[in-house]
Design a protein around this motif. Structure first.
Motif, PDB file in Angstrom:
ATOM      1  N   MET A  11      29.120  21.878   0.972  1.00 45.92           N
ATOM      2  CA  MET A  11      29.148  20.447   1.202  1.00 45.92           C
ATOM      3  C   MET A  11      28.419  19.807   0.021  1.00 45.92           C
ATOM      4  N   ARG A  12      29.076  18.835  -0.587  1.00 43.83           N
ATOM      5  CA  ARG A  12      28.451  18.097  -1.677  1.00 43.83           C
ATOM      6  C   ARG A  12      27.754  16.862  -1.112  1.00 43.83           C
ATOM      7  N   LEU A  13      26.444  16.788  -1.362  1.00 43.50           N
ATOM      8  CA  LEU A  13      25.626  15.678  -0.870  1.00 43.50           C
ATOM      9  C   LEU A  13      25.089  14.876  -2.044  1.00 43.50           C
ATOM     10  N   SER A  14      25.031  13.562  -1.859  1.00 52.65           N
ATOM     11  CA  SER A  14      24.383  12.678  -2.825  1.00 52.65           C
ATOM     12  C   SER A  14      23.350  11.865  -2.062  1.00 52.65           C
ATOM     13  N   GLU A  15      22.101  11.920  -2.520  1.00 52.51           N
ATOM     14  CA  GLU A  15      21.043  11.178  -1.844  1.00 52.51           C
ATOM     15  C   GLU A  15      20.926   9.773  -2.413  1.00 52.51           C
ATOM     16  N   HIS A  16      20.841   8.793  -1.529  1.00 55.13           N
ATOM     17  CA  HIS A  16      20.625   7.389  -1.870  1.00 55.13           C
ATOM     18  C   HIS A  16      19.329   6.938  -1.198  1.00 55.13           C
ATOM     19  N   ASP A  17      18.927   5.698  -1.420  1.00 55.75           N
ATOM     20  CA  ASP A  17      17.664   5.209  -0.856  1.00 55.75           C
ATOM     21  C   ASP A  17      17.581   5.383   0.655  1.00 55.75           C
ATOM     22  N   ASP A  18      18.621   4.968   1.382  1.00 54.86           N
ATOM     23  CA  ASP A  18      18.543   5.000   2.847  1.00 54.86           C
ATOM     24  C   ASP A  18      19.588   5.881   3.516  1.00 54.86           C
ATOM     25  N   TYR A  19      20.374   6.622   2.757  1.00 57.65           N
ATOM     26  CA  TYR A  19      21.371   7.504   3.360  1.00 57.65           C
ATOM     27  C   TYR A  19      21.758   8.641   2.426  1.00 57.65           C
ATOM     28  N   TRP A  20      22.404   9.648   3.023  1.00 55.97           N
ATOM     29  CA  TRP A  20      23.041  10.731   2.283  1.00 55.97           C
ATOM     30  C   TRP A  20      24.542  10.469   2.334  1.00 55.97           C
ATOM     31  N   SER A  21      25.205  10.607   1.207  1.00 53.06           N
ATOM     32  CA  SER A  21      26.656  10.490   1.154  1.00 53.06           C
ATOM     33  C   SER A  21      27.234  11.900   1.072  1.00 53.06           C
ATOM     34  N   ILE A  22      28.175  12.199   1.952  1.00 55.86           N
ATOM     35  CA  ILE A  22      28.813  13.509   1.980  1.00 55.86           C
ATOM     36  C   ILE A  22      30.209  13.342   1.396  1.00 55.86           C
ATOM     37  N   ALA A  23      30.542  14.154   0.399  1.00 59.67           N
ATOM     38  CA  ALA A  23      31.842  14.051  -0.274  1.00 59.67           C
ATOM     39  C   ALA A  23      32.971  14.395   0.694  1.00 59.67           C
ATOM     40  N   VAL A  24      33.978  13.506   0.758  1.00 57.30           N
ATOM     41  CA  VAL A  24      35.113  13.718   1.668  1.00 57.30           C
ATOM     42  C   VAL A  24      36.452  13.448   0.977  1.00 57.30           C
ATOM     43  N   GLU A  25      36.520  13.671  -0.338  1.00 58.22           N
ATOM     44  CA  GLU A  25      37.774  13.431  -1.037  1.00 58.22           C
ATOM     45  C   GLU A  25      38.901  14.245  -0.399  1.00 58.22           C
ATOM     46  N   GLU A  26      40.000  13.585  -0.140  1.00 55.99           N
ATOM     47  CA  GLU A  26      41.191  14.251   0.422  1.00 55.99           C
ATOM     48  C   GLU A  26      40.914  14.932   1.764  1.00 55.99           C
ATOM     49  N   ALA A  27      39.897  14.486   2.500  1.00 55.26           N
ATOM     50  CA  ALA A  27      39.532  15.115   3.770  1.00 55.26           C
ATOM     51  C   ALA A  27      40.173  14.381   4.933  1.00 55.26           C
ATOM     52  N   GLY A  28      40.559  15.142   5.943  1.00 58.04           N
ATOM     53  CA  GLY A  28      41.141  14.563   7.143  1.00 58.04           C
ATOM     54  C   GLY A  28      40.751  15.340   8.382  1.00 58.04           C
ATOM     55  N   VAL A  29      40.843  14.677   9.529  1.00 56.59           N
ATOM     56  CA  VAL A  29      40.526  15.303  10.812  1.00 56.59           C
ATOM     57  C   VAL A  29      41.692  16.210  11.205  1.00 56.59           C
ATOM     58  N   THR A  30      41.400  17.500  11.361  1.00 55.72           N
ATOM     59  CA  THR A  30      42.456  18.454  11.709  1.00 55.72           C
ATOM     60  C   THR A  30      42.348  18.976  13.141  1.00 55.72           C
ATOM     61  N   ARG A  31      41.220  18.675  13.797  1.00 56.22           N
ATOM     62  CA  ARG A  31      41.072  19.113  15.190  1.00 56.22           C
ATOM     63  C   ARG A  31      40.085  18.198  15.895  1.00 56.22           C
ATOM     64  N   VAL A  32      40.359  17.899  17.162  1.00 57.87           N
ATOM     65  CA  VAL A  32      39.449  17.147  18.021  1.00 57.87           C
ATOM     66  C   VAL A  32      39.252  17.987  19.275  1.00 57.87           C
ATOM     67  N   CYS A  33      37.995  18.292  19.596  1.00 62.01           N
ATOM     68  CA  CYS A  33      37.679  19.129  20.764  1.00 62.01           C
ATOM     69  C   CYS A  33      36.737  18.375  21.705  1.00 62.01           C
ATOM     70  N   PHE A  34      36.862  18.672  22.989  1.00 66.59           N
ATOM     71  CA  PHE A  34      36.034  18.016  24.001  1.00 66.59           C
ATOM     72  C   PHE A  34      35.360  19.058  24.883  1.00 66.59           C
ATOM     73  N   ASP A  35      34.074  18.883  25.124  1.00 62.22           N
ATOM     74  CA  ASP A  35      33.345  19.576  26.180  1.00 62.22           C
ATOM     75  C   ASP A  35      32.322  18.554  26.680  1.00 62.22           C
ATOM     76  N   PHE A  36      31.041  18.758  26.472  1.00 56.24           N
ATOM     77  CA  PHE A  36      30.069  17.708  26.768  1.00 56.24           C
ATOM     78  C   PHE A  36      29.702  16.973  25.485  1.00 56.24           C
ATOM     79  N   ALA A  37      30.568  17.133  24.506  1.00 56.14           N
ATOM     80  CA  ALA A  37      30.463  16.466  23.210  1.00 56.14           C
ATOM     81  C   ALA A  37      31.886  16.268  22.715  1.00 56.14           C
ATOM     82  N   VAL A  38      32.024  15.489  21.643  1.00 57.96           N
ATOM     83  CA  VAL A  38      33.304  15.377  20.945  1.00 57.96           C
ATOM     84  C   VAL A  38      33.075  16.001  19.577  1.00 57.96           C
ATOM     85  N   THR A  39      33.907  16.968  19.222  1.00 56.19           N
ATOM     86  CA  THR A  39      33.770  17.663  17.956  1.00 56.19           C
ATOM     87  C   THR A  39      35.014  17.425  17.116  1.00 56.19           C
ATOM     88  N   PHE A  40      34.781  17.011  15.866  1.00 54.26           N
ATOM     89  CA  PHE A  40      35.865  16.788  14.919  1.00 54.26           C
ATOM     90  C   PHE A  40      35.760  17.838  13.824  1.00 54.26           C
TER      91      PHE A  40
END
Length: 135
Positions: A1-30
């Protein structure tokens, strides 16, 4: 995972990324995959907001019933524009078409966690902070 730190957040690289699965239990997982990066798993255990481009918002509670969880399925095959993990424990995922997903921080629980196939992990911890483990 490529991370870039900024003053108040971390940016995670998501170029060309898409949701390929959605799962449910007592949480929602993407499951998020992209061509050039390891997959990411985003697990959300607290209610979160799906904001539509028209300004309307839907709150999705991972412990809700099928009708209440159904809007999360609309994210399947959706491309990500940005992924920001805020240092105060919040999360914002920008989606194609102008929609977004937001998870607030919590004083008492871990509302969300992000894990990459390379072992990098970010967790929103109780007390409105982030824990970041990098490989």
């Amino acid at each position: 995972m490529r991370l870039s730190e900024h003053d108040d957040y971390w940016s995670i690289a998501v170029e060309e990324a898409g949701v390929t699965r959605v799962c449910f239990d007592f949480a929602v997982t993407f499951l998020v995959n992209s061509a050039g990066s390891p997959s990411l798993e985003l697990r959300i255990e607290d209610p979160f907001v799906l904001a539509n481009p028209d300004g309307s918002e839907t709150t999705i509670d991972p412990e809700g019933g099928a009708e209440q969880l159904a809007p999360a399925l609309s994210l399947l095959h959706t491309r990500l524009v940005h992924l920001h993990a805020y240092k105060d424990g919040g999360l914002e995922v920008g989606l194609e078409g102008g929609a977004s997903l937001r998870v607030d921080a919590s004083d008492a629980f871990e509302p969300w966690g992000l894990t990459a196939a390379d072992g990098t992990r970010i967790v929103s911890t109780p007390g409105r902070e982030l824990a970041v483990w990098r490989r």
